[in-house]
Design a protein around this motif. Structure first.
Motif, PDB file in Angstrom:
ATOM      1  N   UNK A   1     -31.548 -78.741 -30.134  1.00  0.00           N
ATOM      2  CA  UNK A   1     -32.114 -79.547 -31.225  1.00  0.00           C
ATOM      3  C   UNK A   1     -31.340 -80.849 -31.396  1.00  0.00           C
ATOM      4  N   UNK A   2     -30.054 -80.839 -31.039  1.00  0.00           N
ATOM      5  CA  UNK A   2     -29.302 -82.087 -31.042  1.00  0.00           C
ATOM      6  C   UNK A   2     -29.892 -83.076 -30.048  1.00  0.00           C
ATOM      7  N   UNK A   3     -30.193 -82.587 -28.847  1.00  0.00           N
ATOM      8  CA  UNK A   3     -30.806 -83.438 -27.830  1.00  0.00           C
ATOM      9  C   UNK A   3     -32.201 -83.878 -28.220  1.00  0.00           C
ATOM     10  N   UNK A   4     -32.983 -82.962 -28.802  1.00  0.00           N
ATOM     11  CA  UNK A   4     -34.344 -83.295 -29.210  1.00  0.00           C
ATOM     12  C   UNK A   4     -34.349 -84.376 -30.283  1.00  0.00           C
ATOM     13  N   UNK A   5     -33.464 -84.251 -31.271  1.00  0.00           N
ATOM     14  CA  UNK A   5     -33.395 -85.248 -32.342  1.00  0.00           C
ATOM     15  C   UNK A   5     -33.021 -86.627 -31.800  1.00  0.00           C
ATOM     16  N   UNK A   6     -32.067 -86.648 -30.867  1.00  0.00           N
ATOM     17  CA  UNK A   6     -31.647 -87.929 -30.304  1.00  0.00           C
ATOM     18  C   UNK A   6     -32.766 -88.550 -29.476  1.00  0.00           C
TER      19      UNK A   6
END
Length: 374
Positions: free
Chosen positions: A240-245
């Motif tokens: 989710x960190x990657x998705x948000x970025x």
């Protein structure tokens, strides 16, 4: 459930984001992508110096005395930065196996060195294509190990590996876990090419390598299921960190890129694409938070919430990474833009703990069992 992170945990998140913005820009990620370094030793050392690697480990074993929620935060920020470091292999897997099954002597021997970054660990499990089952594990164990594992995440840079091996009869009770020094005799390593060079994989051949048993004989399969559920929650935060970025990149580009005299973000097709990305990422975050609550409280709901988090976070990261490229148009497919970095990472994370299909099957099975029990 009424869940949120504490002020101290949010402070950790803020400080870690600041550090990674400075120490791990995309140029640092590209050094691993382009073969200049197998992983970022500078970022790894910085994380160790900050106490981040041992954030969830007990103080008596060199950790910071936190818990799973602190590790969730660390994983999310490393995911945002696409940090080319072996955190998931060394901390989410190797250290967790030691915490779950290690003797006091084994914990004292290995955990402080994993927390300080002095040792890098990994988990060697896969041997063939398709889902891993007890029948597909052919590496034999005992005082020594023999056989081949492929692919092994971070296998070229790891110092120790937790290895699943056959140590008895057939079925799940025939599988045990062993600790192996990958720098010792009887171990050969070969690099394996994958879609994401910033998360390197290896083929490891054991030929009479000295082995140390982890946990009881025949307990290996049950331990793997336990640790994979925990790792699924923590990896979901990385995703989710990657998705948000990726969503932020797409939004910013849509606001800045002009076409026909106005920002492309004003076009309906782009608006819908960004909205779909936002819904996907938000759904994944909701599932990940529920799973984090279950993990941190020892809830009986962990099994199904871990699978739900894994499924939704995998889909969200792949969806956001793909559509980030689409929003950038033709430029998004070029090497110069960073879109492909997120696409590569989304796809390697999608298979690191087993495929999306496997986790969907687990989720269905666990929900059925939960409904029957209710």
């Amino acid at each position: 459930m009424n869940f949120d992170f504490s002020d101290e945990q949010k402070s950790l998140k803020e400080e870690l984001r600041k550090y990674l913005a400075k120490a791990c820009p995309s140029a640092e990620v590209r050094k691993s992508l382009e073969g200049e370094q197998p992983y970022s030793k500078a970022v790894w050392k910085g994380l160790a110096d900050m106490g981040v690697l041992g954030a969830g480990l007990p103080e008596e074993f060199g950790g910071a005395g936190g818990g799973y929620l602190e590790v969730c935060i660390v994983a999310e920020e490393l995911g945002r930065a696409l940090a080319p470091v072996p955190f998931s292999s060394s901390i989410l897997l190797a250290a967790e196996f030691l915490m779950q099954a290690g003797s006091e002597e084994q914990k004292a021997k290995y955990l402080p060195k994993l927390a300080s970054g002095e040792l890098i660990g990994t988990f060697a499990h896969v041997e063939a294509n398709g889902p891993v089952t007890p029948g597909k594990i052919n590496v034999t164990g005992g005082a020594t190990l023999s056989g081949t594992k492929i692919p092994v995440p971070d296998g070229m840079i790891a110092d120790i590996a937790i290895v699943s091996a056959r140590d008895g009869g057939a079925g799940e009770r025939g599988i045990s876990l062993f600790i192996v020094d990958l720098n010792g005799k009887g171990v050969t390593r070969e690099p394996v090419t994958t879609i994401d060079p910033t998360r390197p994989q290896a083929k490891i051949i054991f030929n009479g390598a000295a082995a140390e048993k982890l946990g009881g004989q025949g307990d290996g399969w049950a331990l793997i299921e336990t640790v994979f559920d925990r790792a699924a929650v923590l990896t979901a935060f990385e995703q989710i960190g990657g998705a948000d970025k990726a969503l932020e990149m797409a939004r910013d580009y849509a606001l800045d890129r002009m076409a026909f005299g106005r920002p492309i973000g004003s076009f309906q097709a782009i608006k819908h694409m960004l909205a779909d990305m936002y819904v996907s990422a938000t759904l994944a975050r909701s599932n990940a938070y529920y799973a984090a609550w279950a993990l941190s409280t020892g809830s009986s709901e962990l099994a199904e919430t871990a699978a739900a988090a894994r499924v939704s976070a995998t889909k969200a990261f792949q969806h956001c990474a793909k559509n980030n490229t689409q929003v950038h148009g033709g430029m998004g497919f070029t090497w110069a833009f960073d879109c492909h970095l997120f696409y590569k990472r989304a796809n390697i994370l999608a298979v690191n703990l087993g495929s999306l299909t496997q986790w969907e099957d687990k989720l269905i099975d666990r929900l059925r069992k939960s409904n029957k029990a209710a």
